[in-house]
Motif scaffolding. Structure first.
Motif, PDB file in Angstrom:
ATOM      1  N   ARG B 291       0.847  -1.172   0.000  1.00  0.00           N
ATOM      2  CA  ARG B 291       0.000   0.000   0.000  1.00  0.00           C
ATOM      3  C   ARG B 291       0.883   1.222   0.000  1.00  0.00           C
ATOM      4  O   ARG B 291       1.631   1.455   0.922  1.00  0.00           O
ATOM      5  CB  ARG B 291      -0.854  -0.014   1.253  1.00  0.00           C
ATOM      6  CG  ARG B 291      -2.240   0.415   0.933  1.00  0.00           C
ATOM      7  CD  ARG B 291      -3.074   0.302   2.151  1.00  0.00           C
ATOM      8  NE  ARG B 291      -4.313   1.005   1.855  1.00  0.00           N
ATOM      9  CZ  ARG B 291      -5.195   1.302   2.765  1.00  0.00           C
ATOM     10  NH1 ARG B 291      -4.977   0.980   4.010  1.00  0.00           N
ATOM     11  NH2 ARG B 291      -6.280   1.928   2.434  1.00  0.00           N
TER      12      ARG B 291
ATOM     13  N   PHE C  15      -9.741  -6.513  -2.631  1.00  0.00           N
ATOM     14  CA  PHE C  15      -8.302  -6.743  -2.810  1.00  0.00           C
ATOM     15  C   PHE C  15      -8.046  -8.241  -2.791  1.00  0.00           C
ATOM     16  O   PHE C  15      -8.162  -8.857  -1.725  1.00  0.00           O
ATOM     17  CB  PHE C  15      -7.484  -6.115  -1.675  1.00  0.00           C
ATOM     18  CG  PHE C  15      -7.601  -4.616  -1.600  1.00  0.00           C
ATOM     19  CD1 PHE C  15      -7.045  -3.807  -2.581  1.00  0.00           C
ATOM     20  CD2 PHE C  15      -8.244  -4.015  -0.534  1.00  0.00           C
ATOM     21  CE1 PHE C  15      -7.137  -2.431  -2.492  1.00  0.00           C
ATOM     22  CE2 PHE C  15      -8.333  -2.639  -0.453  1.00  0.00           C
ATOM     23  CZ  PHE C  15      -7.781  -1.840  -1.432  1.00  0.00           C
ATOM     24  N   ALA C  20     -12.907  -5.015   1.051  1.00  0.00           N
ATOM     25  CA  ALA C  20     -12.598  -3.944   1.999  1.00  0.00           C
ATOM     26  C   ALA C  20     -13.765  -2.963   2.105  1.00  0.00           C
ATOM     27  O   ALA C  20     -14.028  -2.420   3.172  1.00  0.00           O
ATOM     28  CB  ALA C  20     -11.325  -3.210   1.565  1.00  0.00           C
ATOM     29  N   GLY C  41      -9.733  -0.252  10.138  1.00  0.00           N
ATOM     30  CA  GLY C  41      -9.901  -1.321   9.159  1.00  0.00           C
ATOM     31  C   GLY C  41     -11.311  -1.425   8.634  1.00  0.00           C
ATOM     32  O   GLY C  41     -11.643  -2.348   7.888  1.00  0.00           O
ATOM     33  N   ALA C  42     -12.175  -0.483   9.009  1.00  0.00           N
ATOM     34  CA  ALA C  42     -13.564  -0.541   8.569  1.00  0.00           C
ATOM     35  C   ALA C  42     -13.693  -0.286   7.067  1.00  0.00           C
ATOM     36  O   ALA C  42     -14.711  -0.630   6.470  1.00  0.00           O
ATOM     37  CB  ALA C  42     -14.396   0.480   9.342  1.00  0.00           C
TER      38      ALA C  42
HETATM   39  N1  LIG Z   1      -4.016  -2.207  -1.076  1.00  0.00           N
HETATM   40  C1  LIG Z   1      -4.582  -3.063  -0.208  1.00  0.00           C
HETATM   41  N2  LIG Z   1      -4.392  -4.385  -0.354  1.00  0.00           N
HETATM   42  C2  LIG Z   1      -4.975  -5.258   0.499  1.00  0.00           C
HETATM   43  N3  LIG Z   1      -5.750  -4.903   1.539  1.00  0.00           N
HETATM   44  C3  LIG Z   1      -5.973  -3.600   1.748  1.00  0.00           C
HETATM   45  C4  LIG Z   1      -5.399  -2.607   0.893  1.00  0.00           C
HETATM   46  N4  LIG Z   1      -5.809  -1.405   1.331  1.00  0.00           N
HETATM   47  C5  LIG Z   1      -6.582  -1.625   2.416  1.00  0.00           C
HETATM   48  N5  LIG Z   1      -6.686  -2.925   2.674  1.00  0.00           N
HETATM   49  C6  LIG Z   1      -7.471  -3.534   3.751  1.00  0.00           C
HETATM   50  O1  LIG Z   1      -8.764  -3.014   3.684  1.00  0.00           O
HETATM   51  C7  LIG Z   1      -9.296  -2.817   5.001  1.00  0.00           C
HETATM   52  C8  LIG Z   1      -9.770  -1.410   5.169  1.00  0.00           C
HETATM   53  O2  LIG Z   1      -8.681  -0.546   5.336  1.00  0.00           O
HETATM   54  P1  LIG Z   1      -8.813   1.029   5.509  1.00  0.00           P
HETATM   55  O3  LIG Z   1      -9.714   1.556   4.470  1.00  0.00           O
HETATM   56  O4  LIG Z   1      -7.462   1.607   5.602  1.00  0.00           O
HETATM   57  O5  LIG Z   1      -9.512   1.157   6.923  1.00  0.00           O
HETATM   58  P2  LIG Z   1      -9.743   2.449   7.796  1.00  0.00           P
HETATM   59  O6  LIG Z   1      -9.263   3.645   7.028  1.00  0.00           O
HETATM   60  O7  LIG Z   1     -11.206   2.445   8.020  1.00  0.00           O
HETATM   61  O8  LIG Z   1      -8.982   2.229   9.053  1.00  0.00           O
HETATM   62  C9  LIG Z   1      -8.201  -3.198   5.968  1.00  0.00           C
HETATM   63  O9  LIG Z   1      -8.449  -4.493   6.428  1.00  0.00           O
HETATM   64  C10 LIG Z   1      -6.956  -3.156   5.121  1.00  0.00           C
HETATM   65  O10 LIG Z   1      -6.032  -4.077   5.584  1.00  0.00           O
END
Ligand SMILES: Nc1ncnc2c1ncn2[C@@H]1O[C@H](COP(=O)(O)OP(=O)(O)O)[C@@H](O)[C@H]1O
Ligand SMILES: [Mg+2]
Lengths: 344, 294, 248
Positions: B291, C15, C20, C41-42
């Protein structure tokens, strides 16, 4: 405002040194040598733009230098060919017929345009392909280097049409002026030196324009620029193409001044060697790359004549020490001194 | 038919050489994001190791077999020294590392020139590698078959290390997320160093193999390094299979195009094809998803 | 200008098989100061990524009548969607003024770009006032304290004429005073724009939110005013055992 003044003083000093002092003080031989270094300096200004300001580590400027040089060399060979219209080496090694793709370069106008346009177009093609797909950093560096390797190999393989390993040499005249005449050789130096000043002026305008600010922004945070509504690829492509055009012009001037262009001056090794002067002079400064390139080339000529093996160690050590420990080049030292002076 | 088979084998053979040259590079690039331009010189060191081994040991076969582990150690030690003295300090400036290691490469080449002389030296192939082998359908040079085998062994060995050992797990963790691995208690410093040892050691082995194909000189490595880099770019980082596919793909492509044109045109065509390929997959064949930015 | 709202329907981001963002539907009208909350992680950041073209998504994200999904990042920005990042990302080597000037300039033609900036554009001047950075306009952005960097980012959104502002945790790491100032700033600029604030800080939310959407495991769990959301038992359940306490 102080910046402006500094740049103007720099231009004045540069013009004085190149156009007045050097011709007055140097022998014809030395002056011609300096002319060669000035060509390297023109390449260096372009590298400063692409690498120093734009963050694109281009390891293949030799390609653009070579394209400009070969275009000019082809024209000179054709102009020298006499009534048959066939350059000497083609009669020796080739079919005795001029390949069709040589023909346009009989025209001086096409040649001058080609010197700028052909490197620009190649850079545009590669730049558009890689930057738009967000290929960058080390990936771009490697591709640019592979381009240099492929270009040199291509040239070596074409013995009958482009001189192979020997390259093109033995030019007798430059747009009608005899090259053995010392007056004309001096004239060539003036042309090269003025071109360097013009190229520096272009770089200066680019650096102080909004484009210059944008280019630095792209260098430091490309993705952020995208989120301001720009396509960073376009900005990088412009800088890369301008750098390529500068290298092409340098190559075209190199040919009559030095009298030969061969694959040995355009491949992987010379391409990367262009960078050391830029690194030493200060990659993101205006004058640093040009000054650095001239100083390094001068040092190489002096040292490698008497101590060839030592020069290689020296060059290696320069790369290593300057890039690792003085990332802004010797200009770091200058600005440190300025800062201490201001502080006191 | 025979000509086609011969060309096919030439492609596989070139691919195996590229693979040996690129395997270590892909490993260190994947782990640290730095391009080690001195990788070619580690290959050169491996080649001179084979040369020295042969001067010490009379039997060419024994010398060659011994040179393989020796070359691995020589390359590996050089890599660790480079990592510990320079690369370590420059993780935040990967592009600058490229130039710094280029300086190292220049120096190493000159050292080789001063120690072994500028002219190339020859390493004799042992008698059991100098002929050709009849594969039933076509005859192939034994030395090239040997290198193909060596490449397969090297890839398998590396794959086993990466998947089956604790070190391999640490390496993969660091490749995927350096910061996370660090907070999870992986010593990234030790892992980096070991990765560099293995990657550079593989360069040493590649150098030993190259002595079977031609003479050995100070610029031996730099002749292969650009192609090896292209393999890494096309293959993507973080997974060995990308490197394997890219190496054999480029080898076969080069041999195939060469068959209908010339070697130099083939080089240009291969370069163009890689650029075109990156249009479709800018990160190479495989890439580890990370990421970025946000 | 009636068309100035953001309408998401069934937005989904996957993903490698991991969902997600799982079919988010929500509408944010103009002038609304919407808070997007939810446990770590929401999928809050990923949702913002999807709207701004950074993460590939399915479904639909309409800005007025224009579909955003499937467009390139810089095109979406030019349509008037601006965002900030969890970690402040300004151009550290450029001054505050240069940062704003660049942000204001995405529509400039080549000739303007190749000339020097001769005067400060009016909208930049105005934005400097709005975000309160007039005094530091000639300082390199890199030396600004964290709070001012975030304000600079918001200022950049203003000058780039963003109609929709998506702010990812803008007050994380700020002092209480800075939070209050930021809240006031958002109120001021939010009046004629559509603002979505991703936030963890419940106090901050209670003080400034017009409406709240709660995201959990990629889905909308609850939506409404602060009071409505706080009263929702499902929200309390999700937050039970986590550090942030909604009902308090
Ligand atoms: N590029 C990616 N590849 C795989 N998983 C991802 C990626 N980006 C986010 N995630 C997953 O998607 C979920 C949501 O993440 P995120 O949107 O950052 O949550 P928040 O901002 O609400 O804390 C998490 O479980 C994260 O690990
Ligand atoms: Mg988040």
């Amino acid at each position: 405002m102080r910046r402006e003044l500094g740049a103007l003083i720099g231009f004045a000093v540069g013009a004085l040194a190149l156009l007045v002092l050097a011709p007055a003080l140097l022998s014809d031989f030395r002056l011609s040598l300096l002319g060669k270094f000035v060509c390297y300096a023109i390449v260096a200004v372009g590298i400063g733009l692409a690498w120093g300001r734009g963050g694109m580590l281009t390891l293949g400027q030799g390609v653009f230098f070579g394209l400009g040089a070969y275009v000019m060399a082809m024209h000179l060979k054709l102009a020298d060919a006499g009534p048959s219209g066939v350059p000497d080496f083609m009669k020796l090694y080739g079919s005795g017929e001029v390949p069709g793709w040589w023909e346009p370069f009989r025209s001086p106008v096409v040649t001058v345009i080609g010197v700028i346009a052909i490197p620009s177009l190649v850079a545009l093609g590669l730049g558009a392909a890689v930057f738009r797909r967000r290929v960058r950093g080390a990936y771009f560096a490697i591709l640019s280097q592979a381009l240099a390797a492929a270009f040199a190999i291509l040239l070596v393989g074409q013995h009958a049409t482009i001189g192979g390993t020997n390259g093109l040499n033995g030019f007798r005249s430059f747009f009608g002026f005899a090259l053995y005449d010392p007056v004309n050789k001096r004239m060539l130096f003036y042309i090269a030196a003025s071109t360097l000043l013009v190229v520096l002026a272009i770089a200066w305008q680019l650096y102080r324009s909004r484009f210059g600010e944008l280019l630095m922004a792209v260098r430091d945070q490309e993705e952020r620029v995208r989120f301001l509504g720009y396509d960073p690829a376009n900005i990088k492509i412009v800088a890369y193409v301008v750098a390529a055009a500068m290298a092409g012009v340098a190559g075209a001037l190199f040919v009559p001044i030095v009298g030969i262009i061969s694959p040995a001056s355009v491949g992987v090794v010379p391409s990367i060697a262009f960078l050391i002067g830029v690194a030493i002079g200060g990659r993101s400064t205006l004058f640093g790359p040009a000054v650095g390139a001239i100083v390094v080339a001068w040092a190489q000529t002096t040292l490698s004549e008497s101590f060839p093996s030592f020069w290689i160690y020296f060059q290696g050590a320069l790369f290593l020490l300057v890039v690792a420990f003085l990332p802004s080049g010797l200009s770091t030292v200058a600005s440190l001194r300025r800062r201490t002076r201001e502080a006191t | 038919m025979d000509a086609v088979l011969g060309q096919l084998f030439a492609g596989l053979s070139l691919g195996s050489v590229l693979l040996l040259a690129a395997l270590g590079l892909a490993l260190t690039f994947g782990q640290m994001g730095v391009i080690n331009m001195a990788h070619g010189e580690f290959m050169m060191a491996g080649a001179y190791t084979a040369y020295v081994a042969q001067n010490v040991i009379a039997d060419a076969g024994v010398a060659l077999i011994l040179a393989i582990p020796l070359g691995f150690v020589v390359g590996g030690v050089m890599g660790v020294v480079l990592e510990a003295t320079l690369i370590r300090r420059m993780y935040l400036r990967p592009l600058d590392t490229l130039l710094v290691t280029w300086g190292v490469a220049l120096i190493l080449q000159q050292v080789a020139r001063d120690v072994f002389g500028a002219p190339n030296v020859d390493v004799r192939a042992p008698s059991w590698l100098s002929g050709s082998v009849d594969l039933g359908i076509t005859q192939v040079p034994a030395a090239r078959l040997f290198i193909l085998g060596l490449a397969v062994v090297a890839v398998t060995g590396l794959a086993l290390v990466l998947t089956k050992t604790a070190l391999g797990r640490r390496i993969r963790a660091v490749v995927q997320n350096r910061d996370l691995a660090e907070t999870a208690g992986v010593s990234t410093r030790a892992t980096d160093r070991l990765t560099f040892f293995i990657g550079s050691g593989l360069a040493g082995i590649a150098g030993v193999a190259l002595t079977l194909l031609g003479s050995t000189g100070p610029t031996l490595g730099s002749n292969y390094i650009v192609d090896a880099f292209l393999v890494v770019v096309a293959g993507g980082v973080g997974q060995i299979k990308g490197t394997v596919i890219a190496a054999f793909g480029l080898g076969l492509l080069q041999a195939g195009i060469e068959y209908s044109t010339t070697a130099s045109l083939a080089k240009v065509a291969v370069f163009a094809l890689v650029v075109v390929f990156l249009q479709a997959r800018p990160q190479g064949i495989f890439s580890v998803r990370t990421r970025s930015l946000a | 200008m009636n068309a100035d709202y953001l309408e998401l329907s069934d937005v989904r981001v996957t993903f490698d098989g991991f969902v997600a963002v799982d079919g988010v539907t929500m509408t944010v009208p103009r002038g609304d100061l919407r808070f997007l909350i939810g446990p770590n992680g929401a999928g809050k950041t990923t949702l913002v990524d999807a709207i701004t073209g950074l993460a590939p998504a399915t479904g639909s994200a309409l800005f007025g009548r224009t579909e955003l999904l499937g467009r390139k990042v810089h095109r979406i920005v030019r349509l008037g969607i601006g965002r900030t990042f969890q970690t402040a990302t300004v151009f550290e080597n450029l001054t505050v003024l240069q940062n704003l000037d660049i942000a204001a300039g995405a529509g400039r033609g080549p000739l303007t770009l190749l000339r020097r900036r001769s005067s400060v554009p009016a909208e930049v001047e105005e934005a400097l006032e709005t975000v309160g950075l007039v005094d530091v306009r000639d300082k390199p952005a890199g030396v600004l304290p964290h709070g001012q960097k975030q304000w600079l980012e918001i200022g950049m959104l203003i000058v780039q004429n963003a109609r929709v502002l998506l702010l990812d945790e803008p007050v994380a790491g700020m002092s209480a005073q800075e939070r209050a100032d930021t809240g006031e700033l958002l109120r001021r600029i939010g009046a004629e724009r559509t603002v979505v604030v991703v936030e963890h800080d419940m106090d901050f939310m209670r003080c400034f939110a017009d409406s709240v959407t709660v995201l959990h495991a990629g889905k909308v769990l609850s939506e409404g005013t602060v009071a409505q959301v706080q009263a929702d038992p499902r929200v309390q359940e999700v937050y039970l055992g986590t550090a942030a306490e909604v009902g308090a």
